[in-house]
Design a protein around this motif. Structure first.
Motif, short mmCIF file in Angstrom:
data_model
loop_
_atom_site.label_atom_id
_atom_site.label_comp_id
_atom_site.label_asym_id
_atom_site.label_seq_id
_atom_site.Cartn_x
_atom_site.Cartn_y
_atom_site.Cartn_z
N LEU A 1 42.29 -12.69 -21.82
CA LEU A 1 42.96 -12.64 -20.51
C LEU A 1 42.35 -11.58 -19.62
N TYR A 2 41.99 -10.43 -20.20
CA TYR A 2 41.37 -9.37 -19.40
C TYR A 2 40.01 -9.80 -18.88
N SER A 3 39.26 -10.53 -19.70
CA SER A 3 37.95 -10.99 -19.25
C SER A 3 38.08 -12.04 -18.15
N ASN A 4 39.15 -12.83 -18.21
CA ASN A 4 39.36 -13.87 -17.19
C ASN A 4 39.71 -13.28 -15.84
N GLU A 5 40.30 -12.07 -15.83
CA GLU A 5 40.72 -11.46 -14.58
C GLU A 5 39.56 -10.92 -13.75
N PHE B 1 40.98 -20.37 -26.47
CA PHE B 1 40.27 -19.43 -25.62
C PHE B 1 39.58 -20.15 -24.46
N LYS B 2 39.12 -21.35 -24.73
CA LYS B 2 38.48 -22.15 -23.68
C LYS B 2 39.46 -22.47 -22.56
N ILE B 3 40.71 -22.75 -22.93
CA ILE B 3 41.74 -23.03 -21.93
C ILE B 3 42.07 -21.76 -21.15
N PHE C 1 38.71 -24.88 -39.38
CA PHE C 1 39.80 -25.46 -38.59
C PHE C 1 40.44 -24.41 -37.69
N ILE C 2 40.67 -23.21 -38.24
CA ILE C 2 41.25 -22.12 -37.45
C ILE C 2 40.31 -21.71 -36.32
N MET C 3 39.03 -21.61 -36.62
CA MET C 3 38.06 -21.23 -35.59
C MET C 3 38.00 -22.26 -34.46
N LEU C 4 38.11 -23.54 -34.82
CA LEU C 4 38.09 -24.60 -33.81
C LEU C 4 39.33 -24.52 -32.92
N LYS C 5 40.48 -24.26 -33.52
CA LYS C 5 41.71 -24.11 -32.75
C LYS C 5 41.63 -22.91 -31.81
N LEU C 6 41.10 -21.80 -32.32
CA LEU C 6 40.95 -20.61 -31.47
C LEU C 6 39.96 -20.88 -30.33
N HIS C 7 38.88 -21.57 -30.65
CA HIS C 7 37.90 -21.90 -29.61
C HIS C 7 38.53 -22.71 -28.49
N SER D 1 30.90 -18.59 -24.78
CA SER D 1 31.67 -17.45 -24.28
C SER D 1 32.87 -17.10 -25.16
N THR D 2 33.35 -18.06 -25.94
CA THR D 2 34.49 -17.78 -26.82
C THR D 2 34.06 -17.12 -28.12
N PHE D 3 32.75 -17.05 -28.38
CA PHE D 3 32.28 -16.53 -29.66
C PHE D 3 32.66 -15.07 -29.85
N ILE D 4 32.59 -14.27 -28.78
CA ILE D 4 32.89 -12.84 -28.91
C ILE D 4 34.36 -12.62 -29.27
N PHE D 5 35.25 -13.46 -28.74
CA PHE D 5 36.67 -13.29 -29.03
C PHE D 5 37.03 -13.82 -30.42
N ILE D 6 36.36 -14.89 -30.84
CA ILE D 6 36.57 -15.38 -32.20
C ILE D 6 36.05 -14.36 -33.21
N SER D 7 34.91 -13.73 -32.91
CA SER D 7 34.37 -12.69 -33.79
C SER D 7 35.30 -11.49 -33.85
N LEU D 8 35.87 -11.12 -32.70
CA LEU D 8 36.82 -10.00 -32.67
C LEU D 8 38.04 -10.31 -33.52
#
Length: 225
Positions: free
Chosen positions: A219-223, A58-60, A49-55, A70-77
């Protein structure tokens, strides 16, 4: 006194000159692949549930730059930092995230990959990002310098933020625990209650710092796109 106090953050436990305390990092990986040797349980359901919320979050944040996976690296971090922070709350387990050697080894490669991708593929966007819209002409050189310095210190700020927060809480708990031998028995109950409150606060800090590092990295990756 200060040398002995900060020595609790030094991975000095060794066998045959091997720093065994760093093996605590490997313990975090034992919590990740539950699905391979456990049947679905409440803990696994909550974690999914937490991973889905984070996904979804991060997607937004990635907006138009989102692509599948693309969100997998940030969820893993987030997961790696969270488990290492959480394990550090247990007695006799080395808090690896309190050392800059670990936090910098995570933040610098991540930042370098973002910068290289941005400058190689979207160099025009990176140059535009140096000067915010509406900046007066006379201030443009200063804005370029400020933005350049801001980009360069980003991995350091991520690493120092994580390490400093981990050290501060553990150091305060260590200071209070050292007082148990010099205070009267009537104050032991107050000391234990204070330690419990600090432990609760540190538990919240472990989650908050993991979330902050993951969000800032997103946010840094989005920039750069």
């Amino acid at each position: 006194m200060m040398n002995n106090l900060f020595s609790i953050f030094d991975p000095s436990t060794n066998i045959l000159n091997l720093q065994i305390n760093w093996l605590s990092i490997l313990l975090s990986f034992l919590f990740l692949p539950y699905i391979f040797w456990f049947t679905p349980n409440r803990h696994l359901i909550i974690w999914k549930f937490i991973m889905l919320k984070l996904h979804n979050e991060f997607k937004i944040l990635l907006k138009n730059n989102y692509f599948k996976g693309s969100t997998f690296i940030f969820i893993s971090l987030f997961s790696f930092i969270f488990f290492n922070n959480f394990l550090g709350l247990f007695p006799y387990i080395f808090t690896s995230t309190s050392h800059l050697s670990l936090s910098l080894s995570m933040s610098i490669p991540l930042w370098l990959s973002f910068m290289l991708y941005g400058w190689l593929n979207n160099h025009q966007h990176m140059f535009i990002h140096m000067i915010p819209q509406g900046t007066p002409t006379i201030l443009m050189p200063f804005m370029v310098m400020i933005e350049t310095i801001s980009n360069i210190i980003r991995p350091s700020t991520l690493a120092v933020r994580l390490s400093a927060n981990m050290i501060a809480g553990h150091l305060l708990m260590t200071l209070l625990s050292n007082m148990s031998s010099i205070i009267s028995s009537n104050l032991i109950i107050i000391l234990i209650f204070t330690q419990i409150l600090l432990l609760t606060l540190e538990s919240a800090v472990t989650i908050i710092q993991s979330y902050v590092i993951a969000i800032l990295s997103t946010l840094y990756s989005n920039e750069v796109n």
